[in-house]
Motif scaffolding. Structure first.
Motif, PDB file in Angstrom:
ATOM      1  N   TYR A   1      -4.561   3.990 -33.962  1.00 35.33           N
ATOM      2  CA  TYR A   1      -5.641   4.504 -34.812  1.00 35.33           C
ATOM      3  C   TYR A   1      -5.122   5.273 -36.021  1.00 35.33           C
ATOM      4  N   ALA A   2      -4.203   6.201 -35.831  1.00 34.17           N
ATOM      5  CA  ALA A   2      -3.732   7.066 -36.914  1.00 34.17           C
ATOM      6  C   ALA A   2      -2.918   6.306 -37.957  1.00 34.17           C
TER       7      ALA A   2
ATOM      8  N   GLU B   1     -13.137   6.510 -38.824  1.00 38.71           N
ATOM      9  CA  GLU B   1     -13.592   6.820 -37.467  1.00 38.71           C
ATOM     10  C   GLU B   1     -14.875   6.060 -37.141  1.00 38.71           C
TER      11      GLU B   1
ATOM     12  N   THR C   1     -15.074   3.488 -34.123  1.00 38.65           N
ATOM     13  CA  THR C   1     -16.096   3.683 -33.087  1.00 38.65           C
ATOM     14  C   THR C   1     -16.995   2.460 -32.981  1.00 38.65           C
TER      15      THR C   1
ATOM     16  N   ASP D   1      -3.745   4.768 -26.777  1.00 37.40           N
ATOM     17  CA  ASP D   1      -3.496   5.435 -28.057  1.00 37.40           C
ATOM     18  C   ASP D   1      -4.398   6.657 -28.228  1.00 37.40           C
ATOM     19  N   VAL D   2      -5.673   6.501 -27.941  1.00 40.69           N
ATOM     20  CA  VAL D   2      -6.606   7.631 -28.068  1.00 40.69           C
ATOM     21  C   VAL D   2      -6.233   8.730 -27.082  1.00 40.69           C
TER      22      VAL D   2
ATOM     23  N   HIS E   1      -2.846  10.446 -28.364  1.00 38.91           N
ATOM     24  CA  HIS E   1      -2.731  11.073 -29.682  1.00 38.91           C
ATOM     25  C   HIS E   1      -4.003  11.709 -30.234  1.00 38.91           C
ATOM     26  N   HIS E   2      -5.137  11.502 -29.582  1.00 36.19           N
ATOM     27  CA  HIS E   2      -6.380  11.951 -30.211  1.00 36.19           C
ATOM     28  C   HIS E   2      -7.319  12.676 -29.253  1.00 36.19           C
TER      29      HIS E   2
ATOM     30  N   ASP F   1      -7.856  15.666 -29.102  1.00 33.80           N
ATOM     31  CA  ASP F   1      -8.527  16.758 -29.807  1.00 33.80           C
ATOM     32  C   ASP F   1      -9.810  16.288 -30.483  1.00 33.80           C
ATOM     33  N   SER F   2     -10.009  14.997 -30.595  1.00 31.44           N
ATOM     34  CA  SER F   2     -11.232  14.451 -31.183  1.00 31.44           C
ATOM     35  C   SER F   2     -12.274  14.263 -30.083  1.00 31.44           C
TER      36      SER F   2
ATOM     37  N   LEU G   1     -13.813  10.685 -30.201  1.00 37.16           N
ATOM     38  CA  LEU G   1     -13.010   9.591 -29.641  1.00 37.16           C
ATOM     39  C   LEU G   1     -12.875   9.730 -28.123  1.00 37.16           C
ATOM     40  N   SER G   2     -12.763  10.955 -27.638  1.00 34.41           N
ATOM     41  CA  SER G   2     -12.709  11.161 -26.181  1.00 34.41           C
ATOM     42  C   SER G   2     -14.016  10.711 -25.534  1.00 34.41           C
TER      43      SER G   2
END
Length: 195
Positions: A27-28, A54, A58, A105-106, A109-110, A112-113, A116-117
């Motif tokens: 994603y990043a 995003e 999504t 990946d989510v 690395h993500h 904190d989102s 996305l979680s």
């Protein structure tokens, strides 16, 4: 004469075609500009459909999960036999592997989102409900959860170079069926010993 574009079909096409790019690079690491270049679409056209990367990501995941759930539901209408599910998974193995890569990946690395979680949880629940419906169980049954966990592990461990896909998936699903039967026997025995 100007070309007429069906915007819904075009949007669906974008969502389907960008899945391998996100799965391959993460994603990043993918920019809107790169997506446009890879798909042969202007950045402006992408922003016409999606305000942010995003939102694109999504929408892409939700679209794939909805399509997969519908396919599993259609499969159930023709056969609820585990062999039919094995054939379906074998035919779509690459797609599901890409979805697994996106989830990893989510998760890595993500986290904190919150968006996305939440997308991961929503996607998992959709697959769980689809599998419960396939096996004609209550939607909130934990069977779908357990079966999905087993499939994710089997997908991750499969070596694409050495295994015939259909043979591999039939073996995995048959193994899961045996484990489920043994588990039910053990549960019944445990309940009998308590009584």
């Amino acid at each position: 004469m100007p070309k007429t574009i069906n915007h819904e079909i075009h949007k669906e096409e974008i969502l389907t075609r960008c899945l391998p790019l996100f799965a391959d690079k993460g994603y990043a690491s993918v920019s809107i500009r790169e997506i446009g270049k890879e798909l042969g679409i202007s950045t402006g056209a992408l922003y016409h459909y999606f305000a942010t990367k995003e939102e694109l990501f999504t929408s892409m995941v939700q679209n794939a999960v909805l399509r997969n759930s519908q396919e599993i539901h259609q499969l159930k209408n023709t056969s609820n036999e585990p062999e039919a599910l094995a054939e379906y998974i074998a035919q779509n193995e690459n797609h599901y592997f890409q979805m697994l890569l996106l989830a990893v990946d989510v998760k890595r690395h993500h986290l904190d989102s919150s968006e996305l979680s939440a997308l991961l949880v929503e996607s998992w629940e959709s697959y769980k409900r689809a599998l419960n419906r396939f096996f004609m169980l209550e939607e909130d049954s934990e069977f779908g959860n357990t079966f999905l966990s087993y499939l994710v592990g089997a997908l991750f461990l499969k070596d694409p170079k050495t295994s015939s896909s259909i043979h591999y998936w039939k073996e995995r699903i048959n193994s899961f069926s045996k484990i489920s039967e043994e588990s039910n026997i053990l549960k019944s025995s445990a309940l009998e010993s308590v009584r």
